[in-house]
Design a protein around this motif. Structure first.
Motif, PDB file in Angstrom:
ATOM      1  N   SER A 130      -2.018   8.805   2.800  1.00 33.28           N
ATOM      2  CA  SER A 130      -0.326   9.010   2.742  1.00 33.28           C
ATOM      3  C   SER A 130      -0.041   8.193   1.338  1.00 33.28           C
ATOM      4  O   SER A 130       1.361   8.377   1.594  1.00 33.28           O
ATOM      5  CB  SER A 130       0.325   7.891   4.055  1.00 33.28           C
ATOM      6  OG  SER A 130      -0.280   6.835   4.278  1.00 33.28           O
ATOM      7  N   GLY A 131      -0.499   7.454   0.822  1.00 30.44           N
ATOM      8  CA  GLY A 131      -0.193   5.838  -0.148  1.00 30.44           C
ATOM      9  C   GLY A 131       0.104   4.868   0.188  1.00 30.44           C
ATOM     10  O   GLY A 131       0.370   4.337  -0.386  1.00 30.44           O
ATOM     11  N   MET A 132       0.218   4.899   1.950  1.00 32.22           N
ATOM     12  CA  MET A 132      -0.507   3.618   1.969  1.00 32.22           C
ATOM     13  C   MET A 132      -1.443   2.755   1.511  1.00 32.22           C
ATOM     14  O   MET A 132      -2.134   2.711   1.085  1.00 32.22           O
ATOM     15  CB  MET A 132      -0.639   3.404   3.759  1.00 32.22           C
ATOM     16  CG  MET A 132       0.894   4.349   4.356  1.00 32.22           C
ATOM     17  SD  MET A 132       2.767   3.288   4.907  1.00 32.22           S
ATOM     18  CE  MET A 132       1.655   2.084   5.131  1.00 32.22           C
ATOM     19  N   VAL A 133      -0.650   1.235   1.441  1.00 29.78           N
ATOM     20  CA  VAL A 133      -1.660  -0.420   0.605  1.00 29.78           C
ATOM     21  C   VAL A 133      -1.126  -1.158   1.130  1.00 29.78           C
ATOM     22  O   VAL A 133      -0.471  -1.808   2.601  1.00 29.78           O
ATOM     23  CB  VAL A 133      -0.843  -0.517  -0.149  1.00 29.78           C
ATOM     24  CG1 VAL A 133      -1.496  -1.439  -1.509  1.00 29.78           C
ATOM     25  CG2 VAL A 133      -0.363   0.842  -1.592  1.00 29.78           C
ATOM     26  N   GLU A 134      -2.864  -1.488   2.050  1.00 30.08           N
ATOM     27  CA  GLU A 134      -3.169  -2.596   2.130  1.00 30.08           C
ATOM     28  C   GLU A 134      -3.425  -3.973   1.518  1.00 30.08           C
ATOM     29  O   GLU A 134      -4.734  -3.291   0.862  1.00 30.08           O
ATOM     30  CB  GLU A 134      -4.117  -2.153   3.607  1.00 30.08           C
ATOM     31  CG  GLU A 134      -4.396  -1.095   4.647  1.00 30.08           C
ATOM     32  CD  GLU A 134      -5.288  -1.085   5.501  1.00 30.08           C
ATOM     33  OE1 GLU A 134      -5.948  -1.872   5.730  1.00 30.08           O
ATOM     34  OE2 GLU A 134      -5.150   0.139   6.281  1.00 30.08           O
ATOM     35  N   MET A 135      -2.804  -4.813   1.559  1.00 27.96           N
ATOM     36  CA  MET A 135      -3.370  -6.159   0.457  1.00 27.96           C
ATOM     37  C   MET A 135      -2.445  -7.410   0.849  1.00 27.96           C
ATOM     38  O   MET A 135      -2.083  -7.026   1.837  1.00 27.96           O
ATOM     39  CB  MET A 135      -2.491  -5.628  -0.617  1.00 27.96           C
ATOM     40  CG  MET A 135      -1.326  -5.474  -1.193  1.00 27.96           C
ATOM     41  SD  MET A 135      -1.223  -5.399  -2.484  1.00 27.96           S
ATOM     42  CE  MET A 135      -0.539  -3.766  -2.923  1.00 27.96           C
ATOM     43  N   GLY A 189       1.347  10.722  -0.576  1.00 26.99           N
ATOM     44  CA  GLY A 189       0.464  10.987  -0.281  1.00 26.99           C
ATOM     45  C   GLY A 189      -0.669  10.950  -1.442  1.00 26.99           C
ATOM     46  O   GLY A 189      -0.297   9.738  -1.643  1.00 26.99           O
ATOM     47  N   PRO A 190      -1.629  12.336  -1.434  1.00 26.97           N
ATOM     48  CA  PRO A 190      -2.767  11.486  -2.633  1.00 26.97           C
ATOM     49  C   PRO A 190      -2.351  11.010  -3.779  1.00 26.97           C
ATOM     50  O   PRO A 190      -2.531   9.887  -4.329  1.00 26.97           O
ATOM     51  CB  PRO A 190      -3.979  12.490  -2.172  1.00 26.97           C
ATOM     52  CG  PRO A 190      -3.721  12.504  -0.850  1.00 26.97           C
ATOM     53  CD  PRO A 190      -1.755  13.026  -0.772  1.00 26.97           C
ATOM     54  N   ALA A 191      -1.156  11.370  -4.785  1.00 24.60           N
ATOM     55  CA  ALA A 191      -0.912  11.438  -5.593  1.00 24.60           C
ATOM     56  C   ALA A 191      -0.131  10.206  -6.169  1.00 24.60           C
ATOM     57  O   ALA A 191      -0.416   9.297  -7.187  1.00 24.60           O
ATOM     58  CB  ALA A 191       0.370  12.702  -6.051  1.00 24.60           C
ATOM     59  N   LEU A 192       0.380   9.520  -4.523  1.00 22.46           N
ATOM     60  CA  LEU A 192       1.078   8.209  -4.787  1.00 22.46           C
ATOM     61  C   LEU A 192       0.187   7.201  -4.862  1.00 22.46           C
ATOM     62  O   LEU A 192      -0.550   6.341  -5.247  1.00 22.46           O
ATOM     63  CB  LEU A 192       1.946   8.222  -3.451  1.00 22.46           C
ATOM     64  CG  LEU A 192       2.615   7.039  -3.010  1.00 22.46           C
ATOM     65  CD1 LEU A 192       3.710   7.072  -4.703  1.00 22.46           C
ATOM     66  CD2 LEU A 192       3.619   6.918  -2.574  1.00 22.46           C
TER      67      LEU A 192
END
Length: 129
Positions: free
Chosen positions: A31-36, A58-61
Motif C-alpha cells: 500500500s506504500g505504508m512504511v514501518e521504521m 500502492g506499490p508505485a509509492l
C-alpha cells in the motif's frame, strides 16, 4: 465499527525492505505504508513522498519511498516475495469497514443513550402540557 480482515489481502502484504549494512531499517507494504523507528522517521522527515509520481498510493509509492530511504542511508532495497504490481494493486477490491448494528444495540452505552432520549422526550412532553 468492524474493520475488514486484512491478513490475506495482497494490499497489506510486504513490498520491500530497506537494508543498511545487513540490517533492516525499514519495511514497506504494497500500500506504500512504511514501518521504521521513530528516530529514522525524524531523520527522513520531509524527504519521503506522500504519493507516487503517478499520484496516489500502492506499490508505485512503496517503490519510490524505498528508493528514497535507501539513497538517503546508503542502503539497498530488497523486494519481498509478496510484492505486487501497481496494476494488480489497483484491481484489488476496496476493503471497507462495516457497522455491526446488533452489537451496537447491545452496548451498555447505547442503552444509556436510549434511556436519555426517552427521558428527554418525556420532559419535553411534560413541558408542553
Amino acid at each position: 465499527m468492524k474493520m475488514p480482515d486484512t491478513t490475506s489481502s495482497p494490499a497489506f502484504q510486504d513490498y520491500a525492505r530497506v537494508m543498511v549494512n545487513g540490517k533492516e531499517v525499514a519495511r514497506l507494504g504494497n500500500s506504500g505504508m512504511v514501518e521504521m523507528s521513530n528516530s529514522l522517521a525524524a531523520k527522513l522527515d520531509g524527504i519521503l513522498p506522500n504519493e507516487s509520481q503517478y499520484g496516489g498510493n500502492g506499490p508505485a509509492l512503496a517503490k519510490t519511498r524505498a528508493e528514497t530511504i535507501a539513497r538517503a542511508l546508503g542502503g539497498s532495497v530488497v523486494m519481498a516475495k509478496t510484492a505486487i504490481t501497481q496494476a494488480r494493486y489497483d484491481s484489488l477490491p476496496t476493503l471497507t469497514p462495516t457497522v455491526d448494528y446488533e452489537a451496537m444495540r447491545q452496548d451498555p452505552m447505547y442503552q444509556s443513550l436510549q434511556e436519555t432520549k426517552k427521558a428527554r422526550l418525556l420532559f419535553l412532553a411534560q413541558q408542553m402540557a
